[in-house]
Design an enzyme around this catalytic site. Structure first.
Site: not given
Lengths: 207, 207
Positions: A15, A17, A94, A111, A113, A154
């Site tokens: 965690g 982020n 995930l 999201n 990446h 993505d």
């Protein structure tokens, strides 16, 4: 209506982020949004502890507790709806989300990446694998991307990107750390505020 | 042996990247190399005029003058060998080079590509098409790459990359201009000096 966009952060692990988002909120850098729920697909995710320390409600829905992907997602939706959530942020989440799920939140799921999309992204590129691939190709610049989630891995619209140098002595681990600290933790709160503000504007127009 | 690596620059058009190399040489920023030949596959390339103004020998070999690709490349090789050339720089050179040709100069042919490889590269990505694709995908960062040429299009080892922001109002033309000025014209002379110096070192070891 609330005067702030209600945000759920979806997590699976440490965690970091999520912490960047909580810290930004604490510093007043997320004025248009409020993190009202941290939802984990693992009961042992340390991210849950971070949420509790920040006084944010948590919920856990583990895939193995449900017979089907649909039932798993239904349980997540129930949590999301019961907290009046208007936008989602995937922060190291995930678990797989189906097209049915993502289509319910068009341009409302963010999201992050750890590469400059379209480089090193799509199926199979997650975590250290992204940085291993970047080093194997010998790129001299990498970075991170915050994008909307849609049905293409993505593939959603890009909101923000930031580049950093790849250094001659980098390992996947050192590159990952630089990209987290200098890109992901910077971009994710910025993008969260952008989208939260834009959703507030939309709501005002609808009233 | 010469005390500087002998360089041929291959061109097809306006030659702005050639000019960046000539200017760098003039300023003393290419101490390990010397541009001894500018070879064009078009007789009307303005790059030839730039070479003449800088006092650099020129040659023209047009594909249509030769019955086969092999004969065309043989003519180029003759020019290259007659000038004692040790490394090649493709600076907006739009003719195809066969695998036979590129294999003669392993890690001795440099190319500059106007994106951050592996994004927006390979077959069909040249000139404005690269920047059109970058804007269509909505990237926020682009740049340029200097890499060695091998048998895979844009697949050789990367030497240098530099990133610049993509701005909200960018057109393919404005993005192209920013990447030329801030990336290509900066990176190409740097990479030329790196490789020229490295070939000098190799030669000294061989003597």
């Amino acid at each position: 209506m609330s005067d702030r966009t209600r945000i759920a952060v979806l997590v699976s692990g440490g965690g970091t982020n999520l912490q960047a988002l909580l810290d930004a909120q604490q510093r007043g850098q997320l004025p248009s949004g409020e993190i009202v729920l941290v939802l984990s697909n693992r009961a042992d995710a340390y991210a849950l502890e971070r949420a509790r320390k920040a006084g944010v409600p948590t919920a856990v829905t583990e895939r193995r507790q449900y017979p089907t992907q649909a039932a798993f997602e239904e349980a997540m939706l129930k949590e999301i709806e019961s907290h009046g959530v208007q936008m989602l942020i995937l922060a190291g989440f995930l678990a797989i989300l189906s097209e049915d799920f993502t289509r319910r939140f068009p341009e409302r799921i963010l999201n992050v990446h750890p590469s400059l999309i379209p480089a090193f992204c799509g199926k199979g590129f997650y975590g250290l694998k992204v940085h291993e691939a970047a080093l194997a190709r010998g790129v001299k610049v990498s970075g991170a991307t915050v994008h909307f989630v849609n049905e293409i891995p993505d593939g959603g619209r890009i909101l923000l990107q930031k580049a950093v140098p790849v250094l001659p002595d980098d390992t996947p681990e050192t590159l990952q750390k630089r990209i987290m600290q200098e890109c992901e933790w910077v971009l994710l709160p910025q993008a969260a505020e952008m989208v939260a503000a834009s959703l507030l504007d939309q709501n005002e127009k609808e009233i």
